[in-house]
Scaffold this motif. Structure first.
Motif, PDB file in Angstrom:
ATOM      1  N   ILE B  63       0.844  -1.206   0.000  1.00 22.53           N
ATOM      2  CA  ILE B  63       0.000   0.000   0.000  1.00 22.53           C
ATOM      3  C   ILE B  63       0.872   1.246   0.000  1.00 22.53           C
ATOM      4  O   ILE B  63       0.623   2.208  -0.728  1.00 22.53           O
ATOM      5  CB  ILE B  63      -0.935  -0.021   1.219  1.00 22.53           C
ATOM      6  CG1 ILE B  63      -1.896  -1.191   1.129  1.00 22.53           C
ATOM      7  CG2 ILE B  63      -1.729   1.264   1.304  1.00 22.53           C
ATOM      8  CD1 ILE B  63      -2.752  -1.363   2.340  1.00 22.53           C
ATOM      9  N   ALA B  83      -4.962   2.867   4.219  1.00 21.31           N
ATOM     10  CA  ALA B  83      -4.833   1.420   4.360  1.00 21.31           C
ATOM     11  C   ALA B  83      -6.054   0.845   5.055  1.00 21.31           C
ATOM     12  O   ALA B  83      -6.507  -0.244   4.711  1.00 21.31           O
ATOM     13  CB  ALA B  83      -3.564   1.086   5.135  1.00 21.31           C
ATOM     14  N   TYR B 204      -9.294  -1.482  -4.526  1.00 24.85           N
ATOM     15  CA  TYR B 204      -8.072  -0.816  -4.984  1.00 24.85           C
ATOM     16  C   TYR B 204      -8.397   0.566  -5.519  1.00 24.85           C
ATOM     17  O   TYR B 204      -7.754   1.562  -5.166  1.00 24.85           O
ATOM     18  CB  TYR B 204      -7.419  -1.688  -6.059  1.00 24.85           C
ATOM     19  CG  TYR B 204      -6.211  -1.092  -6.718  1.00 24.85           C
ATOM     20  CD1 TYR B 204      -5.013  -0.984  -6.029  1.00 24.85           C
ATOM     21  CD2 TYR B 204      -6.268  -0.649  -8.027  1.00 24.85           C
ATOM     22  CE1 TYR B 204      -3.918  -0.440  -6.628  1.00 24.85           C
ATOM     23  CE2 TYR B 204      -5.170  -0.111  -8.636  1.00 24.85           C
ATOM     24  CZ  TYR B 204      -3.990  -0.004  -7.935  1.00 24.85           C
ATOM     25  OH  TYR B 204      -2.906   0.543  -8.535  1.00 24.85           O
ATOM     26  N   SER B 207      -9.398   3.157  -2.805  1.00 20.87           N
ATOM     27  CA  SER B 207      -8.295   3.721  -2.027  1.00 20.87           C
ATOM     28  C   SER B 207      -7.362   4.543  -2.912  1.00 20.87           C
ATOM     29  O   SER B 207      -6.813   5.546  -2.456  1.00 20.87           O
ATOM     30  CB  SER B 207      -7.537   2.619  -1.302  1.00 20.87           C
ATOM     31  OG  SER B 207      -7.431   1.494  -2.103  1.00 20.87           O
TER      32      SER B 207
END
Lengths: 91, 234
Positions: B63, B83, B204, B207
């Motif tokens: 991350i 995260a 994915y 974020s």
């Protein structure tokens, strides 16, 4: 033809139109983005991770317009507020 | 037909309803907190590393690497938020392989709450990094005429963030349920597999987009910092 039938016909017809027209644009856009990314990767294989990541994010942004029309279609089919209103006021 | 797990009321007391979304969210949060506590209570610095520590390090460093590549060179202040978003969304989407499980991200209230967190985090980090005046001035760029468009853009991207996650997960489970009544033998499994892929990609993307927004809210200062280094202390 009572109002519930008219609402049902209008909802079904507009669902078909929404999902058809709403997916043509994103499909064309995603195809263009994918082909451009593929030729860019073929020219510069070193930049493949960056291009792939940008491609994924861009595809998700483009795809969200198709998702909007899908959400509206699903609401019109399975949880139609106008239909519920007509049923509640008819009965 | 049930669209979201919101409509399943498990327990209600007066105006308070405990629906399936809240129950699943809290169960996932509890599981994540317990697992993280169990992993981080036995951290070691010498070579016989516990297996769980290695797994956690892989996740965190992956991350962090992604955040660095996107444009947040200093990841430490933003890593917990981003995260946590990624791990929570990924867990709640990937648990869809469990039977009788309905992903809480398939409910618009959960995704709207997550998108609101991002919406609040952008000015929070922006003001903490560059001060409120400098942050507010970023709304007037490139010209003051763009002010309403900047505000509309901020609201619209929050809405898009919420609807995108909700639409993807909800349509995945809905298509699975429809196929279960049409062709119940093999096709639902394939669609479930596709749903796992979509869930991971959506976690994915959520974020990544949060990182991009935060980097845009923070970033304008970091380009100017080398020219005027003493402004940062004031």
């Amino acid at each position: 033809m009572d109002s519930a039938t008219a609402i049902a016909i209008a909802s079904i017809l507009s669902c078909g139109i929404i999902i058809t027209v709403g997916t043509i644009g994103p499909a064309l856009g995603e195809g263009k983005a994918l082909s451009t990314a593929l030729s860019a990767i073929a020219q510069q294989p070193d930049a493949a991770p960056t291009i792939t990541r940008t491609l994924f994010v861009g595809l998700a942004m483009v795809e969200s317009t198709a998702i909007y029309s899908l959400v509206i279609t699903i609401i019109l089919i399975f949880a139609n507020p106008f239909w519920n209103f007509a049923i509640a006021h008819a009965g | 037909m049930r669209i979201t797990p919101d409509s399943v009321i498990l327990w209600s007391f007066g105006p308070i309803h405990l629906d399936l979304t809240i129950a699943t969210t809290w169960a996932i949060m509890l599981a994540l907190v317990l697992v993280s506590r169990a992993i981080t209570s036995h951290l070691r610095k010498e070579p016989p590393f516990p297996r769980w520590q290695t797994a956690a390090e892989v996740i965190v460093s992956a991350i962090r690497g992604q955040m660095r590549e996107i444009g947040l060179p200093n990841t430490a202040p933003y890593l917990p938020f981003i995260a946590t978003l990624f791990i929570f969304i990924a867990t709640s989407n990937l648990c869809a392989i469990l039977p009788f499980y309905e992903p809480p991200t398939g409910s618009l209230s959960t995704t709207a709450a997550l998108a609101l967190c991002v919406f609040m985090a952008v000015p929070f980090f922006g003001i903490r990094e560059q001060g409120s005046l400098a942050y507010l001035k970023s709304y007037l760029e490139p010209t003051p005429i763009m002010l309403p468009f900047n505000i509309i853009g901020e609201l619209a991207r929050t809405l898009a963030l919420a609807i995108r996650l909700f639409g993807n997960i909800m349509s995945g489970s809905l298509v699975g349920a429809l196929l279960l009544s049409l062709a119940p033998f093999i096709f639902p499994i394939i669609m479930n597999l596709l749903g796992l892929l979509t869930g991971t990609v959506q976690a994915y993307i959520f974020s990544i987009l949060a990182t991009v927004f935060i980097a845009a809210g923070v970033g304008s200062h970091e380009e100017k910092t080398p020219a005027k280094p003493d402004e940062r202390k004031a």
